[in-house]
Every structure is written in C-alpha cells, then in structure tokens.
Design a protein around this motif. Structure first.
Motif, PDB file in Angstrom:
ATOM      1  N   HIS A   1       0.795  -1.342  -0.054  1.00  8.00           N
ATOM      2  CA  HIS A   1       0.066   0.097   0.013  1.00  8.00           C
ATOM      3  C   HIS A   1       0.956   1.154  -0.007  1.00  8.00           C
ATOM      4  O   HIS A   1       2.188   1.255   0.534  1.00  8.00           O
ATOM      5  CB  HIS A   1      -1.080  -0.011   1.302  1.00  8.00           C
ATOM      6  N   SER A   2       0.399   2.380  -0.634  1.00 11.07           N
ATOM      7  CA  SER A   2       0.963   3.425  -0.617  1.00 11.07           C
ATOM      8  C   SER A   2       0.172   4.647  -0.649  1.00 11.07           C
ATOM      9  O   SER A   2      -1.061   4.767  -1.014  1.00 11.07           O
ATOM     10  CB  SER A   2       1.835   3.612  -1.721  1.00 11.07           C
TER      11      SER A   2
ATOM     12  N   TYR B   1       4.596  17.546  -2.057  1.00  8.51           N
ATOM     13  CA  TYR B   1       3.891  16.244  -1.748  1.00  8.51           C
ATOM     14  C   TYR B   1       5.034  15.412  -0.967  1.00  8.51           C
ATOM     15  O   TYR B   1       6.069  15.501  -1.158  1.00  8.51           O
ATOM     16  CB  TYR B   1       3.620  15.307  -2.963  1.00  8.51           C
ATOM     17  N   ILE B   2       4.338  14.589   0.015  1.00  2.03           N
ATOM     18  CA  ILE B   2       5.180  13.601   0.613  1.00  2.03           C
ATOM     19  C   ILE B   2       4.450  12.172   0.360  1.00  2.03           C
ATOM     20  O   ILE B   2       3.469  12.298   0.217  1.00  2.03           O
ATOM     21  CB  ILE B   2       5.493  13.620   2.297  1.00  2.03           C
TER      22      ILE B   2
ATOM     23  N   SER C   1       9.421  -0.279   4.509  1.00  2.00           N
ATOM     24  CA  SER C   1       8.684   0.949   4.114  1.00  2.00           C
ATOM     25  C   SER C   1       9.499   1.893   3.636  1.00  2.00           C
ATOM     26  O   SER C   1      10.578   1.809   3.689  1.00  2.00           O
ATOM     27  CB  SER C   1       7.924   1.443   5.387  1.00  2.00           C
ATOM     28  N   GLU C   2       9.082   2.965   2.896  1.00  2.00           N
ATOM     29  CA  GLU C   2       9.489   4.121   2.504  1.00  2.00           C
ATOM     30  C   GLU C   2       8.841   5.335   2.920  1.00  2.00           C
ATOM     31  O   GLU C   2       7.477   5.424   2.820  1.00  2.00           O
ATOM     32  CB  GLU C   2       9.840   3.961   0.974  1.00  2.00           C
ATOM     33  N   LEU C   3       9.630   6.413   3.180  1.00  2.00           N
ATOM     34  CA  LEU C   3       8.841   7.570   3.665  1.00  2.00           C
ATOM     35  C   LEU C   3       9.630   8.779   3.089  1.00  2.00           C
ATOM     36  O   LEU C   3      10.649   8.878   3.739  1.00  2.00           O
ATOM     37  CB  LEU C   3       8.463   7.876   5.060  1.00  2.00           C
TER      38      LEU C   3
ATOM     39  N   MET D   1      -2.291   1.537   8.935  1.00  2.00           N
ATOM     40  CA  MET D   1      -1.836   2.541   9.711  1.00  2.00           C
ATOM     41  C   MET D   1      -1.012   3.525   8.829  1.00  2.00           C
ATOM     42  O   MET D   1      -0.505   4.815   9.234  1.00  2.00           O
ATOM     43  CB  MET D   1      -0.754   2.005  10.865  1.00  2.00           C
ATOM     44  N   LEU D   2      -0.955   3.430   7.767  1.00  2.00           N
ATOM     45  CA  LEU D   2       0.168   4.188   6.816  1.00  2.00           C
ATOM     46  C   LEU D   2      -0.395   5.550   6.578  1.00  2.00           C
ATOM     47  O   LEU D   2       0.406   6.394   6.615  1.00  2.00           O
ATOM     48  CB  LEU D   2       0.461   3.289   5.617  1.00  2.00           C
TER      49      LEU D   2
END
Length: 377
Positions: free
Chosen positions: A64-65, A74-75, A101-103, A345-346
C-alpha cells in the motif's frame, strides 16, 4: 407545452426500456449457460478437487502507498507487509511477519505509477528476505504483478519515473537470476511464488473467442493443461454468440464453485513485459473461483508449458481456494487480508510525518541542524 421534472422523465423511460433490457439480459444469460458445459468438456474450465485435510504453510504479502500534500509539495509513504500462516489438519494459526517501508517527499511527475513500482520492489524484497532466512512457506502470494507490463513503461521525458522504473526492473531481474533455481517448479521442493490479481478477465475472454481448432487460435493456451481437441468443433463460431456479453458476466457464467480456467500464456497476450531476460522463461496465468460467493481471481505464475502441467496447476489452485474468504468484497487470500490490516496505519503515519515536517520547518530545527558545524575549522 407540458413540462416534466426529472423523476417523471426517468419513470417513463424506465417503463419503455425495461422489457427490452430484461429480454437482452436473459438472452445473454441463456447464451452463457449454453456455452459453459462446452467449455468444461473441452477442458477450458476445470473442476479442482481439494483434500479433506489440509496441511499448508503460506505467506501473504500486501502492499500500500499514499500521498499527502505538504508545504506546497507532496510526501508519500509506501509499505509492504508479509504475514505467515499455517494450516495443520485444517487448524489455522498465524506465524511470523516482516515489513519494509519508505517515507519521503515526491514531486508531481507520474506519482501513482512510480509508487506502483515502489510497491513491486518492496514485495520482492520481502520474498527475497524470506528465501534467505531458509525454510520459506510452501506458497508465497504477492498482490503486485510478477513483472512489469507496458502500462508501467515511463515516458523518456519523465526522468524520475524512468529512474524508478530502471531501479525496479534491475531488482526483479537480479531476483530471478539468483533465486529461480530455488522456486517451484524448477525446484520441486521449493515454494510457489504467485501473484494474485482480481478481475482481469480480458485474456481468457479473448482466447475463448478464437478459433481453437487452429494452431494459431490455440497458441495462447498451455498445451500441457489437457485441452480435449475432440471437443473443439463444438466451440466453433462462438464469437458471434458471445458478442455483447460483458467480460464479467461471461466469466461468472462459466466458472462455478471450486473451478479454474485452463492456463494461458500471458507473454502471448502482452507484447512487452520486462525485464525481458526474466520473462523469457515464461509467464502463465489462470482464473479461479473458490466458494459459490467467492470472487473470481487471476493468478500469475512464472514458467512455461514444460514447467507446468494440470496436476501442478491444480495443486496451486486448491491451495488458493482453501485461503478464500467467502462473502468479502474485494477479497484477498486470508494471509494477505491479515497483512492489509497492518497497512491501515500508513495513512495516519504519513499525516503524523507531515505535521512533524511542518513543525520542524516552522521551528527552524532542520536549518539549525544543517548549519551546525559548518563554520568550525
């Protein structure tokens, strides 16, 4: 001149159109019901027998993203979760799990397509980590495609998209180069790596409308999946009968509970899939349905006719059917549903990150950190 409001207009139109619409739908249903037995006799639709007692280890990977506006830009946050599950004598229990994960911030260019590529790469990362740990599950399920199709190909001018595409393409190529020998069917004791995609019916519909009496018409089908050539004359001239019947209505008409379609080559239907060196070994798929109220799904597998036969394909199909949760909208196999729960929770986390980013800039924390020490000799 009398004027009608919208409700009156719709009421009159429905009275006029209803008999004709109902008649057309009933005729389409009759056509599908008439064709369905012919597909079963020819082997294009197969009933799958399931063992009464199931022993199975399976891992489901969900991705999911999400994207949020932040400070005029944007983030994004993107994550993948793997949930392990065991079925011992029909008793279900959960095992371990893993995640990546990536953020980060992201510009506007092809955002959704770039994040699709990130998700594919993250799913492969979790598969690779499990393989390296040893004793992987018998079945590993992805909710992303195994390979990159034409729709994911970037425009040359979109440099960020091109970079993400090449990065993901290289990762997939390296994965198959290093791990193919450890996966089923190349290793008969290895795990099956499968991609589950819902409601992609065009491939089998297109095949059904071909003249299967000819070699050209059969080229998409997996010859090792037991096509009965003696029944093919009965399928002649189906295109006219099937014209006007929607893909979804057709596939629901021919697939009953615990059945699957004959396997077909996906490389024949897609002239461009990447990475080419990994795709050369073949890509096949079939549609399946678990219980009566289960959703029809498509599974994608790597390999060719020499790698897969009916017995092996049925073994994959019954395992997938045993993981089907009936009555669920947008259903996924059970371990992927469990993995999706963690990914909820993302969205909240990226909102928290956005607030932290805003506070840090307002408080000048980021600038102070960058500047600290620069004047020191």
């Amino acid at each position: 001149m009398n004027k009608q409001n919208l409700a009156q207009s719709l009421a009159i139109e429905s009275q006029i159109r209803l008999p004709g619409s109902a008649g057309r739908l009933l005729q389409q249903i009759r056509d599908v019901l008439a064709v369905a037995p012919l597909f079963k006799k020819a082997g294009l639709v197969k009933r799958v027998e399931r063992p009464k007692m199931i022993d199975l280890s399976v891992s489901g990977i969900a991705t999911h993203s999400c994207i949020k506006n932040a400070l005029g830009g944007y983030i994004y946050a993107s994550g993948a979760v793997r949930t392990d599950m065991r079925i011992d004598q029909n008793q279900v229990s959960t095992g371990g799990n893993d995640s990546v994960s990536e953020l980060d911030d992201i510009d506007f260019e092809a955002q959704r397509k770039r994040l699709d590529l990130v998700e594919i790469r993250q799913a492969y990362q979790l598969v690779e980590r499990q393989l390296k740990q040893g004793e992987p599950s018998q079945l590993i399920l992805l909710d992303t495609p195994l390979f990159l199709d034409r729709a994911m190909t970037p425009l040359d001018r979109n440099l960020s998209h091109v970079a993400e595409y090449q990065r993901t393409k290289s990762y997939i190529s390296k994965f198959w180069l290093e791990n193919r020998v450890d996966l089923f069917p190349w290793n008969t004791n290895g795990p099956v790596l499968a991609s589950i995609v819902a409601e992609r019916f065009s491939a089998i519909i297109s095949i059904a409308k071909q003249d299967l009496r000819t070699e050209e018409g059969r080229k998409h089908l997996l010859v090792t999946d037991e096509l009965d050539n003696t029944q093919l004359d009965k399928l002649a001239d189906l295109e006219k009968r099937l014209s006007g019947i929607g893909d979804k209505r057709f596939i629901h008409g021919i697939l009953g509970a615990f059945t699957r379609t004959m396997a077909f080559r996906m490389t024949e239907n897609r002239s461009r899939m990447e990475p080419s060196e990994a795709v050369e070994a073949g890509v096949i798929g079939f549609h399946y349905r678990g219980g009566h109220s289960g959703q029809i799904q498509m599974v994608q597998l790597a390999g060719e006719a020499q790698d897969w036969d009916t017995k092996k394909l049925d073994a994959v199909a019954w395992k997938l059917m045993s993981l089907d949760i009936q009555g669920q909208s947008k259903a996924k196999p059970l371990p992927q549903l469990l993995a999706m729960q963690q990914l909820k929770m993302l969205d909240k986390f990226v909102e928290y990150y956005r607030q932290g980013l805003s506070d840090a800039i307002k408080n000048n924390d980021v600038e102070d950190t960058w500047l600290s020490g620069l004047d020191e000799e």
